[in-house]
Write an enzyme that holds these catalytic residues in place. Structure first.
Site, PDB file in Angstrom:
ATOM      1  NE  ARG C  90      31.455  31.857  46.921  1.00 25.04           N
ATOM      2  CZ  ARG C  90      31.677  30.539  47.002  1.00 25.04           C
ATOM      3  NH1 ARG C  90      31.256  29.732  46.056  1.00 25.04           N
ATOM      4  NH2 ARG C  90      32.333  30.020  48.022  1.00 25.04           N
ATOM      5  CB  CYS C 143      30.185  37.564  57.710  1.00 25.98           C
ATOM      6  SG  CYS C 143      30.456  35.887  58.348  1.00 25.98           S
TER       7      CYS C 143
END
Lengths: 215, 215, 215, 215
Positions: C90, C143
């Site tokens: 993003r 992550c």
């Protein structure tokens, strides 16, 4: 025939439309509960919105006033309980003004409660399948300012008039540009406003049902 | 004429309708992009939903499958990216079954990605004014199970078929009973499903635009 | 003495600290359940984070790996269930790279499930007064990429090692700059990580309790 | 030495502790800014909470009063701007009473604004790393009732006293039982209350910084 004033706001921030005005104008001229709806658009300008409202009231001579405003991020029709005598503008208004902690009416009471039957309105909306709730705060921007201005005018000049404020969600086309924002279709919104006017006309004393907040 | 299968679920929990099925059946028989829509209702039952889906696929022989499900609490049309091979049921299904951490297909891959052009679908919806987004999880209940079952069947038996899953918000009349829940009108929903089918038919390779999540 | 690897990330975006690393390094060298904790910091860089993780695993030779990452906006310690084989960034990472819809391991499986006892860990945290939950998505950023890289390495090279990923909230001083963001104190966080390591060491087979999502 | 009264509530609903009281009592007897803190617990009972507050004020003779209450679901220390003259109880209080739309003080003004420097307090908290914000509504339950009772007493009987209300989040051990609820550690909370008292003692006129809400 008695008159009803329904107001909405002009667009603000980046938006090209404002659902509060789209809903109001769709009902302009319509007869509800034996009364005539008059729609007026208010500027999203702190310095002039209340004067525009008072002008509209002088012209229309309403017995009921329902002011509408946009609440981007809220999911339902939220019927406001209370207006407070303060402006604390998070962003500049359409005239570029951004007052902080100024009273709307210097020397006026700290707050006014809505004189509309807010709980009967929410109950009627839900019964007709429209998501709705009572809201404990109308914010500290132009919507709250108009709500306070209306209530102050009623309390001090037109004690027989009843009036209040309702926040409405984004239209779907607005939410399409604001990922995550809930929305409500214009059709549902128009139906909601008509339902609220009808309920307010039919309800002299509000019903006693719980619609509070723990905090 | 090619066939398109659109599925929705029967109602579950306290609800009397399910917008996923209302939207699907409204399009049943309609021709979109030169193909015929066939709507089928799936049971909200973990043990039988996938068999019902495969039956429908055997009957309809679709080249495109769009499965729809309700996501109470989501505000927009959310196009699912990935199905995972697990059932972890937060509540019992309509047959009273509540499996915990069971695979949907024992020995199957951990996940499948949608083979629909999910980003082109979101872009088309937003361009037409419908709130939409890509979702990174379809949950661990019947919706995810049907999505996984569809993707597994396609991957192992029907490699030329494309298919995926889309979650939709509550209808307004459902949200009226769930204070705070966002909603979408049935009209908007039907328009959204037609738009997604049209986009999927017209788009062989998905567009590369960002629609991720940081966490 | 057996070894345990706990990783955290360097700061990213505007933040000067990253609670995932602060918690990891506070436990560096500590003995828990008869094993030694080794803390390593990973870069918030998609191209190098997994190589750094594999280096750390080669050095430490752990039997258990717990990777930690920040999830600004989440309110509790969220133990991730599944890693998916995709990067959809993003925002750019700390090296300025922003891949869209690229696999983490080309040709790798679509997903891996955590091999940690995620439900026993959540149960232990709650029993000790730490807010915690199972999460169905680790996102599509660094992550998730590290989680997938870890799981792929375990599955293909170190089948006796167990490992997984946990997202943690902002520290209070970070939330003080992000109005509305929930937070968790570093003390609570360190206690949470120690509790999770202890539980993972003591639990061979996860418990069967519901922790799913309807959508 | 001048006196400062800090109140918290007894536990309510299913909870066994109330962070508002835990924070207050931790500061009991402490000297801050040359004044002595006196902590008092108030009952979570609409019919008696305000009498208990007035008793405490008569005993302590404070020049500053800070009332604290729990807001389960809020993520930060929220400093209340305004108290309204209404009780609309969503749940019964600890005495089993659930009034709907009753005034707190019959014939009293519709609202009172806090006489604490709410924006200076929020600025000081954030500067010290504690998540905080100004809140536009204290709800319609016991917290708002105590805030209103305090403000009414000050306005009508003790014009030189300053006072206000602050809502605090759940403790972590409470949030561990309420999946999804944000929390704040007791240490952070005690530090926050001390900071607010110190700031209020040092600040005669509040600062003018924006902390409003659009709706």
């Amino acid at each position: 025939m008695p008159n009803i004033l329904v107001t909405g706001f002009e667009p603000f921030e980046a938006a090209r439309v404002n659902p509060s005005w789209e809903a109001a104008r769709a009902l302009d001229g319509r007869e509800i509960s034996g009364a005539r709806i008059h729609a007026r658009q208010l500027p999203c300008v702190l310095a002039t919105a209340n004067a525009a409202l008072l002008d509209a009231m002088a012209q229309v001579e309403p017995e009921l006033v329902l002011c509408l405003g946009l609440a981007a991020g809220r999911a339902d029709v939220s019927v406001e309980r209370v207006a407070i005598n303060i402006v604390d503008a998070r962003i500049p208004d359409n005239a570029g003004s951004q007052p902080i902690d100024e009273p709307i009416v210097p020397g006026g009471p700290a707050a006014y409660f809505s004189t509309l039957p807010i709980k009967a309105m929410v109950a009627a909306l839900r019964a007709k399948g429209v998501p709705a709730s009572v809201s404990q705060t109308a914010g500290t921007y132009v919507c709250n300012a108009v709500f306070y201005g209306l209530a102050h005018h009623i309390a001090t000049q037109r004690p027989t008039v009843r009036g209040g404020f309702v926040h409405v969600p984004c239209l779907p086309e607005m939410a399409a540009l604001l990922p995550g924002a809930p929305s409500m279709s214009l059709e549902t919104l128009i139906y909601a406003v008509a339902t609220m006017v009808e309920t307010a006309m039919a309800t002299e004393h509000d019903i006693k049902v719980e619609a509070g907040a723990l905090h």
